[in-house]
Design a protein around this motif. Structure first.
Motif, short mmCIF file in Angstrom:
data_model
loop_
_atom_site.label_atom_id
_atom_site.label_comp_id
_atom_site.label_asym_id
_atom_site.label_seq_id
_atom_site.Cartn_x
_atom_site.Cartn_y
_atom_site.Cartn_z
N ARG A 50 -69.08 -51.47 28.95
CA ARG A 50 -69.27 -50.23 28.21
C ARG A 50 -69.40 -48.99 29.07
O ARG A 50 -68.66 -48.03 28.91
CB ARG A 50 -70.57 -50.34 27.41
CG ARG A 50 -70.44 -50.16 25.94
CD ARG A 50 -71.67 -50.79 25.35
NE ARG A 50 -71.79 -52.12 25.92
CZ ARG A 50 -71.45 -53.22 25.29
NH1 ARG A 50 -71.04 -53.16 24.07
NH2 ARG A 50 -71.56 -54.40 25.86
N GLY A 251 -76.08 -52.57 24.09
CA GLY A 251 -75.05 -53.54 24.41
C GLY A 251 -75.23 -54.01 25.84
O GLY A 251 -75.88 -53.34 26.62
N PRO A 252 -74.71 -55.14 26.21
CA PRO A 252 -74.08 -56.12 25.33
C PRO A 252 -75.11 -56.82 24.44
O PRO A 252 -76.18 -57.20 24.92
CB PRO A 252 -73.43 -57.10 26.31
CG PRO A 252 -74.08 -56.86 27.64
CD PRO A 252 -74.72 -55.54 27.62
#
Ligand code: NCD
Length: 293
Positions: A50, A251-252
């Motif tokens: 990300r 996230g994750p």
């Protein structure tokens, strides 16, 4: 002299407001050429999907050139020190270097050896300033004025740079932060309220920030299994009931351990909104640090 973003304390409240205003504009307009001809280098000594791709997309949307250095192919594995690696990249004319490293303090150390602005993309369990900024931005977008609002941070807080930066930034902007975790996941010293029972603090909360168990930072497994942890700390639709509580996660996500399927698809989930907003907030951060310094 270049200016660096190693923790959220590097920015004043007024600067953060200006970043948010610029980021709001970027939510509506796709691309511009503000950083045309500039070079942004991402050096990620630790895995990331990300954050790295978010910085890449943000750089491209500003018209910059972006190079991302893969950990596996980096010279560190050949014995080069991180500051030599960075000095070499700097010599290519980078305007900003985004760094992620497993050691706390690595971005700050690096900044001493380069001319470019160093932006911390996450260092050890220490700080993740751009994540905290995008989280505050997302909270404001969802609930408006955040002052006096309660947020529960749930999960492996002791080992989380996301939690560390969030606690500092959200309290600075007037939120009441409560940490909910089993004792071994709570920080040894906390300046905010803590609880071992998430149920005790749900009423009156405006948001929950769930965090992943940072198994890679545990020397030995602490919980017998992740499902034991999940039994007490997984955020489920049942737990939320009909409360107006937004749910976040950097996230994750460990699906059905941190958050259950039902919560991820619930309209109260801000998880994908965080990702979407992250690009705009990082665009505003990059343009500030590249153009002003
Ligand atoms: C986090 C990180 O790497 O610090 N992810 C992110 O940047 N969005 C959280 C994590 O690894 O659990």
């Amino acid at each position: 002299m270049a200016r660096n973003l190693t923790t959220t304390a590097d920015l004043t409240n007024a600067e953060i407001e200006a970043i948010f205003e610029e980021a709001s504009g970027y939510l509506e307009s796709e691309t511009n050429q503000k950083l045309r001809g500039k070079l942004v280098i991402n050096i990620f000594f630790e895995n990331s999907t990300r954050t790295r791709s978010s910085f890449e997309v943000a750089s491209r949307r500003l018209g910059a050139e972006v190079v991302s250095l893969d950990v596996a192919s980096s010279s560190e594995s050949k014995g080069e020190t991180i500051h030599d690696t960075a000095a070499n990249l700097d010599a290519m004319g980078a305007s900003a270097i985004v760094v992620r490293h497993k050691n706390a303090g690595a971005p700050k150390l690096l900044s001493k050896f380069v001319k470019a602005s160093v932006i911390n993309g996450g260092d050890g369990a220490h700080a993740h300033p751009t994540q905290a900024l995008l989280d505050l931005f997302t909270l404001r977008q969802a609930i408006g004025d955040v002052r006096g609002r309660k947020i529960l941070i749930v999960g492996d807080i002791r080992n989380s740079r996301v939690a560390n930066s969030a606690i500092k930034l959200l309290t600075r902007f007037g939120m009441k932060v409560v940490l909910a975790a089993p004792p071994h996941f709570l920080p040894k010293r906390a300046n905010v309220k803590t609880t071992w029972n998430i149920r005790d603090e749900l009423d009156g909360a405006s948001a929950i920030m769930s965090l992943r168990t940072q198994t890679e930072r545990h020397e030995k497994p602490i919980y017998a299994s992740l499902s034991d942890y999940a039994a007490n700390f997984k955020i489920t639709k049942d737990l939320l009931g009909d409360r107006d509580i937004f749910v976040m996660h950097p996230g994750p996500v460990h699906r059905n351990i941190d958050l259950d399927d039902g919560v991820l698809s619930d309209p109260r989930s801000l998880v994908l909104r965080q990702v979407h907003n992250g690009v705009a907030v990082r665009m505003a951060i990059l343009s500030k640090f590249v153009l002003e310094y």
